[in-house]
Design an enzyme around this catalytic site. Structure first.
Site: not given
Ligand code: PAF
Length: 279
Positions: A30, A36-37, A147, A149, A176, A184, A186
């Site tokens: 999102m 982490g991403h 993740g 998390k 992470i 970590m 958002s």
């Molecule tokens: O983990 C997230 O960021 C959201 O739940 C996802 C998997 C992108 C779905 O909107």
């Protein structure tokens, strides 16, 4: 790095790559990306040839409209991070592209849907699986990265895959953490200086369970971990549990094969989740 706003453009890019036998990975996000991403992108690169990251703040998974409104959207920063990480394509549709018309979505995700996060955020996993299914349909990836998390989310997505019999491999990436242990997220961006310090109680309470697992019973471990939250002003514990990692039901015995400690707490105005796999 290519940027796609429509499913049609994305598919036109992916089809010849698939036809030539390349393996596609999807990293759904999102946005408001952090390391982490990026670890998901790196792991995707070890498991596939072409990496697509999606950035879409999905309205149907938010149970609080204020949370949706304040969700961070630093898009330029996100794109720079993805470019630097060597991501091949970014899918960033608008809401109309993903939800052209009002639709009903409800699938059976099993009993675990209503536990833990499901208890505090009713309908959340219906929204998550709805959008992930749409993203899977747009990308048709061979593998998708999530993740650890969001432990319960991974379980729900696996249940959704079973429900539709989708031939996609889910790879879960370890959490992470910042140097001091904070997972970590958002959402950490919303923490004040004081919240940021207070938030450490989440990882500390989980680590307590890991460190003292052989010393105490399950209920003592939970009690002692919960006690760490007492008296921290501005921290409200939603749950702390040692659960069976497959059902998310409270663990009955230490001998169960797959145990995980999970926690959710409101720190200031920000709700945080974290977990550690015990075994
Ligand atoms: O983990 C997230 O960021 C959201 O739940 C996802 C998997 C992108 C779905 O909107």
């Amino acid at each position: 790095m290519e940027i796609f706003k429509t499913k049609t453009a994305l598919r036109a890019f992916l089809e010849p790559l698939k036809a030539s036998g390349l393996k596609i990975a999807l990293v759904p996000t999102m946005g408001a990306l952090h390391n982490g991403h990026i670890s998901l992108i790196k792991l995707a690169q070890q498991n596939a040839d072409v990496i697509i990251c999606s950035i879409f703040v999905n309205p149907t998974q938010f149970t609080d409209p204020k949370d949706l409104e304040k969700y961070p959207r630093p898009i330029e920063h996100d794109l720079a991070m993805l470019e630097e990480a060597g991501c091949n394509g970014v899918f960033m549709p608008d809401v109309k592209e993903m939800y052209p018309e009002k639709e009903d979505w409800h699938i059976d995700l099993g009993k675990a849907e209503f536990l833990l996060e499901g208890e505090f955020r009713r309908g959340h996993y219906q929204g998550v699986t709805q959008i992930v299914n749409k993203l899977f349909d747009a990308v048709k990836p061979d593998v998708a990265m999530f993740g650890q998390k969001d432990f319960q989310q991974v379980l729900m997505i696996k249940n959704m895959l079973k429900h539709f019999n989708l031939p996609i491999t889910i790879i879960t990436c370890p959490i992470i953490r910042e140097e001091d242990g904070l997972a970590m997220s958002s959402r950490n961006i919303h923490l004040s200086e004081k919240d940021r310090k207070n938030a450490l109680v989440l990882s500390k309470s989980l680590q307590f369970v890991i460190d003292h697992f052989n010393e105490y019973s399950l209920s003592q471990l939970e009690e002692k971990a919960e006690a760490l939250y007492a008296g921290i002003e501005g921290v409200e514990l939603d749950y702390f549990t040692i659960a069976n990692g497959e059902t998310l039901e409270p663990a009955k015995s230490k001998e169960e094969g797959n145990l995980v400690a999970l926690v959710a707490a409101k720190v200031g105005t920000t709700r945080l989740i974290d977990n550690m796999i015990i075994k």
